[in-house]
Design a protein around this motif. Structure first.
Motif, mmCIF file in Angstrom:
data_model
loop_
_atom_site.group_PDB
_atom_site.id
_atom_site.type_symbol
_atom_site.label_atom_id
_atom_site.label_comp_id
_atom_site.label_asym_id
_atom_site.label_seq_id
_atom_site.Cartn_x
_atom_site.Cartn_y
_atom_site.Cartn_z
ATOM 1 N N ILE A 1 0.852 -1.180 0.000
ATOM 2 C CA ILE A 1 0.000 0.000 0.000
ATOM 3 C C ILE A 1 0.889 1.232 0.000
ATOM 4 C CG2 ILE A 1 -1.710 1.300 1.301
ATOM 5 C CD1 ILE A 1 -2.757 -1.379 2.332
ATOM 6 N N ILE A 2 0.579 2.164 -0.906
ATOM 7 C CA ILE A 2 1.354 3.393 -1.033
ATOM 8 C C ILE A 2 0.428 4.561 -0.691
ATOM 9 C CG2 ILE A 2 2.652 4.855 -2.624
ATOM 10 C CD1 ILE A 2 3.189 2.256 -4.228
ATOM 11 N N PRO A 3 0.777 5.347 0.330
ATOM 12 C CA PRO A 3 -0.075 6.494 0.681
ATOM 13 C C PRO A 3 -0.131 7.516 -0.465
ATOM 14 C CG PRO A 3 1.609 6.089 2.365
ATOM 15 C CD PRO A 3 1.914 5.205 1.212
ATOM 16 N N THR A 4 -1.311 8.057 -0.738
ATOM 17 C CA THR A 4 -1.443 9.009 -1.838
ATOM 18 C C THR A 4 -0.594 10.259 -1.620
ATOM 19 O OG1 THR A 4 -3.435 9.950 -0.847
ATOM 20 C CG2 THR A 4 -3.745 8.261 -2.532
ATOM 21 N N ALA A 5 -0.282 10.591 -0.384
ATOM 22 C CA ALA A 5 0.547 11.768 -0.097
ATOM 23 C C ALA A 5 1.970 11.613 -0.627
ATOM 24 C CB ALA A 5 0.571 12.038 1.399
ATOM 25 N N THR A 6 2.399 10.375 -0.900
ATOM 26 C CA THR A 6 3.760 10.150 -1.390
ATOM 27 C C THR A 6 3.823 9.967 -2.905
ATOM 28 O OG1 THR A 6 3.674 7.746 -1.122
ATOM 29 C CG2 THR A 6 4.412 9.042 0.789
ATOM 30 N N LYS A 15 4.523 -0.532 -22.063
ATOM 31 C CA LYS A 15 3.273 -1.263 -21.845
ATOM 32 C C LYS A 15 2.982 -1.558 -20.382
ATOM 33 C CE LYS A 15 3.165 -3.150 -26.452
ATOM 34 N NZ LYS A 15 2.838 -4.234 -27.313
ATOM 35 N N GLY A 16 3.654 -0.865 -19.470
ATOM 36 C CA GLY A 16 3.390 -1.006 -18.048
ATOM 37 C C GLY A 16 2.969 0.329 -17.461
ATOM 38 N N THR A 17 2.268 0.280 -16.331
ATOM 39 C CA THR A 17 1.852 1.481 -15.628
ATOM 40 C C THR A 17 2.569 1.507 -14.285
ATOM 41 O OG1 THR A 17 -0.306 1.393 -16.693
ATOM 42 C CG2 THR A 17 -0.127 2.766 -14.729
ATOM 43 N N TYR A 18 3.144 2.654 -13.947
ATOM 44 C CA TYR A 18 3.974 2.782 -12.757
ATOM 45 C C TYR A 18 3.528 3.955 -11.896
ATOM 46 C CZ TYR A 18 7.169 -0.166 -15.413
ATOM 47 O OH TYR A 18 7.720 -1.192 -16.146
ATOM 48 N N ILE A 19 3.879 3.875 -10.621
ATOM 49 C CA ILE A 19 3.747 4.990 -9.684
ATOM 50 C C ILE A 19 5.157 5.481 -9.399
ATOM 51 C CG2 ILE A 19 3.243 5.648 -7.297
ATOM 52 C CD1 ILE A 19 1.049 3.607 -7.246
ATOM 53 N N TYR A 27 6.907 1.863 -8.771
ATOM 54 C CA TYR A 27 6.195 0.624 -8.476
ATOM 55 C C TYR A 27 5.318 0.274 -9.668
ATOM 56 C CZ TYR A 27 7.612 1.557 -3.683
ATOM 57 O OH TYR A 27 8.354 1.811 -2.554
ATOM 58 N N LEU A 28 5.421 -0.943 -10.147
ATOM 59 C CA LEU A 28 4.621 -1.428 -11.266
ATOM 60 C C LEU A 28 3.213 -1.756 -10.778
ATOM 61 C CD1 LEU A 28 4.454 -2.372 -14.237
ATOM 62 C CD2 LEU A 28 5.238 -4.611 -13.449
ATOM 63 N N LEU A 29 2.218 -1.320 -11.546
ATOM 64 C CA LEU A 29 0.825 -1.587 -11.209
ATOM 65 C C LEU A 29 0.225 -2.570 -12.206
ATOM 66 C CD1 LEU A 29 -0.375 2.078 -10.631
ATOM 67 C CD2 LEU A 29 0.280 0.417 -8.899
ATOM 68 N N GLU A 30 -0.832 -3.228 -11.799
ATOM 69 C CA GLU A 30 -1.534 -4.140 -12.697
ATOM 70 C C GLU A 30 -2.827 -3.496 -13.171
ATOM 71 O OE1 GLU A 30 -2.006 -8.005 -11.047
ATOM 72 O OE2 GLU A 30 0.111 -8.194 -10.561
ATOM 73 N N THR A 31 -2.716 -2.275 -13.641
ATOM 74 C CA THR A 31 -3.871 -1.530 -14.131
ATOM 75 C C THR A 31 -3.398 -0.584 -15.231
ATOM 76 O OG1 THR A 31 -5.740 -0.155 -13.449
ATOM 77 C CG2 THR A 31 -3.643 0.296 -12.391
ATOM 78 N N THR A 32 -4.334 0.104 -15.858
ATOM 79 C CA THR A 32 -3.975 1.060 -16.909
ATOM 80 C C THR A 32 -4.200 2.482 -16.404
ATOM 81 O OG1 THR A 32 -6.201 1.144 -17.836
ATOM 82 C CG2 THR A 32 -4.708 -0.574 -18.694
#
Length: 97
Positions: A1-6, A15-19, A27-32
């Protein structure tokens, strides 16, 4: 879990989505980005282009760019230029308030 404040931004690459976080970690996400755009708080996050969703609190500076576009400076993201697409500039300025 990554706090939205960070969270600095969400971006799409290879072809990947990252934070990207304030610590400069990705951090690699499993979403678009499309799915994220519908799930995120529109008061805090804005889709500036096909590649980026930025957090309003993370914007360090905004610079006028070529072709009536804007360039966003983020604290820990330096890999690519974060450009507000021409079609989104008016909405982006309204979003900023």
């Amino acid at each position: 879990i990554i706090p939205t404040a960070t969270i600095i931004c969400f971006f799409s690459e290879n072809k990947g989505t990252y934070i990207r976080t304030t610590e400069g970690r990705d951090y690699l996400l499993e979403t678009t980005l499309e799915q994220l755009e519908n799930e995120l708080d529109p008061a805090k996050f804005y889709r500036v282009s096909r590649k980026f969703i930025v957090c309003i609190n993370a914007i360090k500076d905004i610079v006028v760019y070529t072709n009536s576009r804007l360039k966003i400076i983020l604290p820990t993201y330096r890999e690519d230029e974060v450009i507000v697409s021409r079609e989104r500039v008016a909405d982006f300025r309204e979003w900023l308030g």
